[in-house]
Each structure stands twice: as C-alpha cells, then as structure tokens.
Design an enzyme around this catalytic site. Structure first.
Site, PDB file in Angstrom:
ATOM      1  N   ILE A   8      43.600  40.860  43.449  1.00  0.00           N
ATOM      2  CA  ILE A   8      43.235  41.023  42.039  1.00  0.00           C
ATOM      3  C   ILE A   8      44.473  40.786  41.191  1.00  0.00           C
ATOM      4  O   ILE A   8      45.492  41.459  41.366  1.00  0.00           O
ATOM      5  CB  ILE A   8      42.695  42.435  41.744  1.00  0.00           C
ATOM      6  CG1 ILE A   8      41.574  42.811  42.704  1.00  0.00           C
ATOM      7  CG2 ILE A   8      42.211  42.519  40.292  1.00  0.00           C
ATOM      8  CD1 ILE A   8      41.134  44.264  42.589  1.00  0.00           C
ATOM      9  N   THR A   9      44.413  39.842  40.263  1.00  0.00           N
ATOM     10  CA  THR A   9      45.540  39.636  39.357  1.00  0.00           C
ATOM     11  C   THR A   9      45.411  40.601  38.176  1.00  0.00           C
ATOM     12  O   THR A   9      44.310  40.948  37.752  1.00  0.00           O
ATOM     13  CB  THR A   9      45.592  38.189  38.839  1.00  0.00           C
ATOM     14  OG1 THR A   9      44.455  37.921  37.999  1.00  0.00           O
ATOM     15  CG2 THR A   9      45.609  37.199  39.992  1.00  0.00           C
ATOM     16  N   ASN A  12      47.132  46.323  37.394  1.00  0.00           N
ATOM     17  CA  ASN A  12      47.778  47.588  37.069  1.00  0.00           C
ATOM     18  C   ASN A  12      47.297  48.183  35.747  1.00  0.00           C
ATOM     19  O   ASN A  12      47.749  49.257  35.341  1.00  0.00           O
ATOM     20  CB  ASN A  12      49.300  47.421  37.024  1.00  0.00           C
ATOM     21  CG  ASN A  12      49.744  46.499  35.898  1.00  0.00           C
ATOM     22  OD1 ASN A  12      49.607  45.290  36.023  1.00  0.00           O
ATOM     23  ND2 ASN A  12      50.263  47.042  34.810  1.00  0.00           N
ATOM     24  N   GLY A  14      43.861  48.144  32.533  1.00  0.00           N
ATOM     25  CA  GLY A  14      42.598  47.672  31.991  1.00  0.00           C
ATOM     26  C   GLY A  14      41.507  47.415  33.016  1.00  0.00           C
ATOM     27  O   GLY A  14      41.294  48.204  33.939  1.00  0.00           O
ATOM     28  N   TYR A 168      42.673  31.525  22.486  1.00  0.00           N
ATOM     29  CA  TYR A 168      42.099  32.432  23.484  1.00  0.00           C
ATOM     30  C   TYR A 168      40.732  31.923  23.933  1.00  0.00           C
ATOM     31  O   TYR A 168      40.437  31.870  25.139  1.00  0.00           O
ATOM     32  CB  TYR A 168      41.968  33.836  22.901  1.00  0.00           C
ATOM     33  CG  TYR A 168      41.406  34.842  23.878  1.00  0.00           C
ATOM     34  CD1 TYR A 168      42.201  35.376  24.886  1.00  0.00           C
ATOM     35  CD2 TYR A 168      40.070  35.246  23.809  1.00  0.00           C
ATOM     36  CE1 TYR A 168      41.686  36.293  25.800  1.00  0.00           C
ATOM     37  CE2 TYR A 168      39.557  36.160  24.709  1.00  0.00           C
ATOM     38  CZ  TYR A 168      40.365  36.681  25.697  1.00  0.00           C
ATOM     39  OH  TYR A 168      39.848  37.583  26.610  1.00  0.00           O
TER      40      TYR A 168
END
Length: 286
Positions: A8-9, A12, A14, A168
């Site tokens: 999982i990127t 740490n 959210g 975005y």
C-alpha cells in the site's frame, strides 16, 4: 490470509492508513510504502499493537522521485517472492506549480507517473503469484472534469497559468486511463480496478494548499467521510471474492460499478498516455 502480500502506498496517513489497519485485521502480510520512513515504522508498530498482526513491513518510497521508485521496487523484489495486491493509494494536491525531482508537474508525477513506474517494476512479482493478483488505483470522481494536457505535464505554461484543481483532476483521470490500459495489456495476468473513495476528511488539501484552500478544507473536513469509510472500496477490491475476476472497472464509494467519464473510456487517449508515461520512466524500469 497470511499467505497474501499487499503493498500500500501512502499507508501512514488518511485512507491508506485506514486501509492498512483493516487489511491487517484480516491477517494479510502488509508492506507499507511511504516517503517518511519514521512515520511508516511508527504506523507499522501501532498496527501490530492494534491488530496483533506482526506481518507488517515498511519500505521507503518517494513517488516524486523516480529513482526512489526504482529503489523501492528493487527492495521489494529482493525481499518478497510475490505480490498479491498492489494498492496505489498515495496522492498529493497542490495549489501552486511544483515540479518533481524529474521535472514533471507534482500532481501528475506523484499521483500517476510514480505509481505507473512502481506497477510496471513490480509486474514480475505479480505475474508469479499463483493466486489472482489485484492492482487497485485510488482515483476520484473529479476525473470527469479533466482531459490530459500533454503540452503542460512539465508545467510548460508556467506558474501563472497553473490551476491546482485542474491538475489534480487530470492526475485522477490518468489513474482511470492507466487502469483500463493496464487491463488491456495485462488482463490475462492480473486484475486492475480503480475507485472513487468519496470526499474524505484527510490532510490532502492541507499540505500544499494555499491559506484559503486550507481554511475552507479545515471547515469542511468534519462533514466529510472518515478515512475508515473512505477505505471501504479499497478494502473491498483488495479482499472480496466477488471481484476476483472483475477487471478494468471503476467503483464508487458504495462498492458499486459505475461508468467513468467518456474521456476516461477513450482507448486512444489511454494508449497515448501509456506511451508517454513509459518514455518518461524508461531510464528507471527494471
């Protein structure tokens, strides 16, 4: 589930952190790939205490630096025989034009290009899995407001012309296009899907946003989905047998199949983006 490895990127904080916690509870072997090694290890230690799952590792990964992506790929392949689930979760938002280490617009570089390289480099570990391998890309409904401006992916139009919201949305469109093209090229070897997690109360807009953006987002956050709820669809796509053979699709926050924008379904555009991305990362491919 201890025989399944999940990377999982951005795990740490959210949505990534919430996804990691819930998959740790299910007994998966997790690899937390994060830019800040100290925060990643702290998260891993906390998850071990919370869930009792000791199969949690970390690797350093800075998606804004393609050399870091290559190094993370090499480290993973050296330490893990296979990868069953890859969750390309990490993301960034910026109100001002910022470039990655390699000279690409930050949101395109982190949200798409870094994950593109990571996925391609980890294909050997995914292709050798004797179980159904899954690639999951966290996108956004905002992809529907975008196109791909190939003439401005390095910020060629300058800071005054920069629109953080459009950049975005463009990066999130790239996530969907990549999902569909990866399915077309490697659909016999793995499944790949993308999702909109909903509007989630994370720190995304607080890190690189202007004061006005930070203020508005801070006022809105209490009314947004919690990171735990925002992780619902990522966890579903990573673990549910219902989607074992589903690929190239886009899911909403309620884990329902929905149709992405017409632009996101443009095969020629997806192929062009793939070719552009492949050339951009060519020197860092394994």
């Amino acid at each position: 589930m201890q025989d399944k490895t999940v990377l999982i990127t951005g795990a740490n904080d959210g949505i990534g952190r919430a996804t990691a916690e819930r998959l740790a509870e299910k007994g998966y072997h997790l690899v937390l790939a994060c830019r800040d090694e100290t925060k990643a290890q702290r998260t891993a230690d906390e998850l071990v205490r919370q869930t009792g799952n000791e199969l949690i590792d970390t690797i350093p990964l800075d998606l804004a630096d393609l050399s870091s992506v290559r190094a993370a790929s090499e480290l993973f392949l050296a330490e893990h025989p296979r990868l069953d689930v890859l969750i390309n979760n990490a993301g960034v938002y910026s109100d001002k034009l910022t470039l990655t280490q390699d000279g690409y617009e930050l949101q395109f570089g982190v949200n798409h290009l870094g994950h593109f390289l990571l996925t391609l480099n980890l294909l050997p570990a995914m292709q050798c899995s004797n179980l159904c391998t899954r690639v999951i890309n966290v996108s956004s409904a905002l992809h529907a407001k975008a196109g791909i401006d190939f003439g401005n992916l390095r910020g060629e139009r300058g800071a005054q012309a920069y629109d953080g919201g459009k950049a975005y949305a463009q990066s999130k469109l790239a996530n969907v296009l990549f999902t569909k093209e990866l399915d077309r090229r490697h659909g016999t070897e793995l499944t790949t899907n993308c999702l909109h997690p909903g509007v989630v109360g994370t720190s995304l807009a607080n890190k690189h946003g202007k004061l006005l953006t930070k203020t508005i987002w801070s006022l809105y956050k209490p009314f947004a989905r919690t990171p735990k709820r925002g992780a619902d669809t990522s966890v579903y796509l990573a673990s549910s047998p219902e989607v074992r053979e589903v690929s190239g699709r886009y899911f909403n926050p309620s884990q329902c199949l929905v149709k992405p924008s017409p632009t996101a379904c443009n095969e020629q555009l997806a192929g062009r983006l793939w070719d552009y991305s492949e050339e951009a990362v060519r020197d860092y491919l394994l």
